[in-house]
Design an enzyme around this catalytic site. Structure first.
Site: not given
Ligand code: NAI
Ligand code: MG
Length: 795
Positions: A192, A266, A300, A397
């Site tokens: 996804k 990650e 990240c 972050e």
């Molecule tokens: P997120 O963690 O919500 O999204 C990442 C992925 O997880 C997306 O594909 C989303 O659709 C999916 N997702 C969301 N809720 C889920 C759930 N309950 N179960 C399974 N999948 C789920 O991150 P978001 O909201 O886009 O960004 C928020 C913050 O997260 C950012 O400001 C940043 O601090 C951090 N982040 C860190 C990343 C990294 O590379 N470690 C990448 C993206 C965001």
């Protein structure tokens, strides 16, 4: 006008990259994308679509399907059906497909780069020169691992259907990091993409079709967080690989607790970028540009915390400000920009809010004099100085182009500041003194350490975190283990192994005098200790005959034991050779007292003396195994593509909790405790609940075997209650549990808060006598984390 004036006033003209091919691709799907399930474009069951927007123009690019439960179920079914033949075509067969994917991505690399830039807002210079070349490299590298699986990973097999959930910051690169190793090891996948950036994954689906990848091996289901959650909860998904926020990582840990699904996470970071006074400050400035302004800081492992030695701090800040003034923010397809757009308004708001907070906290904020383009979601590069380590912007972050700087005086202070975070993903060290760099690198709790460089990646090097940055590694040989399971797992039993027992003959002791009471105690910090609550539990043999009392410990005793384990700093610092000497010494002392230990096993479990002797002798052998490994469980030097030696070093997890199996009271204790300490961990051990006396007798051996105080702490009592206390404890870094299915679930559930590493048995039994089940590198892998240290060479 003089030539000098002309140069100074000269404006950059726009240098737009053509997006014709990407437009053609969008149009070929009529700008409305269905789901990619079982090799076919499939309408979403809900009939629901959402928009994907270009952040640097706010233009609508396409409609994307919103997959619901039915769609996810169809995709998982397709992946499950495809599994058998995907395994059966073998490593070479899979290598051919992965190689074909790599070639096809290279042939269409410009289209991928342009589409990624349009959809995500990042500069075309980055997608063209970094993201997409790394994607192709990842598939090539893993084509190789597929080819070598049969010979190099003999003890392992595929896991099954893998659910993969990726973020929007490196959409295509994260897809490659997930899909390449999964397919190489014989798994099939349902992926996804993030809702903001699905397009390159859909272009990838077209590539899968073009090369004739068998139907169902790769399925792409687009959607929001709830689509991701549906995938996480699907019973036929055997493993979840996730990259994203720490918050969602914890949700996934809790959702999968006790199900037996493997997970790798990650997550976020607040990575330190450490500058010592002898660093080359001009190189440092360019390193900072890579660390925090690459991908708008939405990385990240961004070097978002600048720690600089006080003597050069002001000088460096001045250089950074001058460089910031020359950075160019602009449209993602303009080849001459440095920084593109933030992915979405919601992320832009988070950045703005945190910067506002940083100002309110009294930190000094600096931004360049120029303005960002008005249309699109842009944010200027930002520098905070004089930041207090406890301020929100130093801890949270920000995930944007915001650098937070603070200074340090001594090397020790630098390490303390660097580790003053709940994260542990990456770190970057700048000094011209290689001795200093290699002294600091092991002291930083982070999965990657870059020396005099930043944000460099390669498929042959593992990447992943410590602490709340998650667990598991992606890339390199270490990353393969996330996509395989040990063959011995299929031999684990649902029932405890049974040895023949004999009722003890009536006691023929000298009745004239009572024997001197030998009361087992706790063993904490190298001392015998009474339990805090002053309670005991009675230990009986298997026929219910009274044997003894042992302390009934409570949360307070666990706390004391954890403190003692942390206070034991000498053990981790010892060489492998020195640790081996101590382990051999333990074996020697156990051997001297073999009869006594055998008699104890007979007394508690009523097995025959012959069986008890066998348990003691196998225990001694097992100690030898890990004494042997103590100086041989080496890391690797990865051949990364840049001019680097990349040292992949296994490091101890830290302070570990070990909950021993109930069966095999001595062998179970030895088989779990000894590999953990062999790797330098200090442990808090909960021995067999029904037969703990082999463990409480064991502290007499520890006292005579040069084991430093606090290295092994033994806490007896109600196993599952104490386990919960350990799972909740913030200062335990890893927890192994061998017990019931419910206990395993509790461990995974309650450990989510600090994301400690867990290894549980889901209520299954190993045969501890069988070397393929009861010992081996599998135990050592769970007792270590791989840190990759990048050391560039050449001028
Ligand atoms: P997120 O963690 O919500 O999204 C990442 C992925 O997880 C997306 O594909 C989303 O659709 C999916 N997702 C969301 N809720 C889920 C759930 N309950 N179960 C399974 N999948 C789920 O991150 P978001 O909201 O886009 O960004 C928020 C913050 O997260 C950012 O400001 C940043 O601090 C951090 N982040 C860190 C990343 C990294 O590379 N470690 C990448 C993206 C965001
Ligand atoms: Mg979210």
């Amino acid at each position: 006008m003089s030539i000098k004036e002309i140069y100074q006033t000269m404006e950059y003209g726009p240098a737009p990259e053509s997006n014709k091919e990407s437009e053609d691709f969008l149009n070929s799907h009529k700008r409305k994308f269905n789901l990619f399930i079982n090799g076919k474009w499939t309408k979403p069951a809900s009939g629901d679509y959402f928009e994907s927007i270009s952040p640097s123009t706010t233009e609508k690019l396409a409609l994307i399907s919103n997959a619901n439960e039915k769609d996810v179920d169809d995709a998982v079914k397709a992946a499950k059906k495809a599994l058998k033949s995907w395994v059966e075509i073998g490593g070479h067969g899979r290598a051919r497909y992965l190689y074909a994917i790599a070639r096809q991505i290279q042939k269409h690399s410009r289209n991928f780069a342009v589409l990624e830039s349009m959809d995500n807002g990042k500069p075309i210079r980055e997608t063209r020169d970094i993201d997409i070349p790394l994607v192709a490299r990842h598939f090539y590298h893993h084509a190789g691992w597929a080819q070598l699986m049969d010979t190099e990973m003999k003890e392992y097999k595929e896991i099954g259907v893998i659910g993969q959930i990726i973020p929007w910051n490196f959409p295509m690169l994260m897809l490659a990091w997930k899909i390449a190793p999964a397919l190489a090891m014989g798994n099939t996948v349902v992926l996804k993409p993030a809702e903001f950036t699905s397009l390159t994954a859909l272009l990838f689906a077209d590539i899968c079709k073009q090369i004739g990848l068998p139907d169902g091996v790769v399925n792409i289901v687009t959607g929001h967080g709830d689509t991701g959650a549906t995938l996480v909860n699907h019973p036929d998904v055997a493993k979840i690989a996730f990259t994203g926020s720490t918050e969602v990582g914890k949700i996934i840990r809790r959702a999968t607790a006790g199900t037996g699904k493997k997970i790798s996470l990650e997550l976020g970071g607040k990575s330190p970028f450490i500058v010592f006074e002898d660093a080359d400050l001009d190189s440092v400035v360019e390193g900072i540009v890579d660390a925090i302004w690459f991908n708008q800081g939405q990385v990240c492992c961004a070097g978002s915390r600048l720690l600089v030695q006080e003597s050069v701090a002001e000088k460096l800040y001045a250089k950074i400000r001058a460089r910031m003034e020359t950075l160019r923010v602009g449209k993602s397809l303009d080849k001459s920009i440095d920084i593109g757009a933030i992915v979405a308004p919601v992320q832009l708001r988070t950045i703005e809010d945190l910067v506002q907070k940083g100002k309110e906290e009294g930190n000094t904020c600096w931004q360049p004099s120029w303005n960002c383009p008005a249309d699109g979601y842009f944010y200027p590069p930002t520098l905070f100085t004089d930041v207090s380590p406890s301020s929100v912007i130093a801890q949270e972050e920000i995930f944007g182009p915001v650098l937070v700087a603070m200074s340090f005086r001594s090397h020790g202070e630098a390490v303390k500041l660097a580790n003053n975070t709940r994260y542990g993903l990456a770190s970057s060290i700048w000094t011209e003194n290689i001795n200093l760099a290699l002294d600091i690198a092991p002291q930083i709790k982070a999965g990657t350490v870059w020396i005099n460089c930043s944000n460099v990646f390669d498929a042959s090097s593992g990447f992943g975190g410590y602490r709340e940055s998650g667990y598991g590694r992606e890339g390199g040989k270490e990353g393969l283990y996330e996509y395989v399971k040990h063959r011995a797992e299929s031999e684990f039993k649902n029932d405890a192994p049974k040895l023949k027992t004999h009722e003890p003959s009536s006691k023929k002791e000298n009745k004239s005098l009572p024997s001197i009471d030998r009361t087992p105690k706790l063993y904490i910090g190298g001392k015998q200790a009474r339990p805090d609550g002053g309670n005991s539990i009675t230990i009986k043999d298997t026929y219910g005959n009274y044997i003894s009392e042992v302390p009934k410990s409570s949360r307070k005793d666990i706390r004391n034991a954890v403190e003692a384990a942390h206070a034991c700093t000498s053990w981790a610092g010892m060489t492998g050779h020195a640790k081996a000497q101590v382990l051999y010494y333990i074996a020697e002392n156990l051997s001297v007292r073999a009869d006594e230990f055998a008699a104890r096993i007979v007394q508690m479990t009523n097995v025959s003396t012959a069986d008890a002797n066998k348990e003691v002798q196998t225990s001694i052998e097992r100690i030898y195994t890990y004494a042997a490994w103590a100086d041989k469980y080496d890391g690797l030097v990865h051949h990364t593509t840049q001019r680097n030696v990349t040292l992949a070093m296994p490091e101890r997890v830290g302070v570990m909790g070990i909950v021993c199996p109930d069966e095999s009271p001595l062998l179970g204790f030895i088989s779990t405790v000894i590999p953990a300490i062999a790797m330098g961990n200090c442990v808090v051990v909960i021995p067999s609940e029904s037969a703990p006396l082999s463990a409480t007798d064991f502290y007499q051996i520890l006292e005579t075997s040069d084991v430093p105080a606090g290295c092994i702490n033994i806490v007896t009592g109600n196993k599952d209650e104490l386990t919960k206390e350990m799972a909740k404890h913030d200062d335990i870094d890893g927890l192994w549990y061998f017990g019931s299915a419910q206990g395993s679930k509790d461990v995974e559930l309650l450990s989510a808060e600090n994301l400690k590493r867990t290894w549980v048995n889901y209520g299954k039994y190993r045969n501890w006598y069988d070397r393929s089940q009861g010992e081996g590198t599998e135990f050592l892998r769970h007792a270590t984390e791989i840190k990759n240290i990048w050391i560039p060479y050449g001028a």
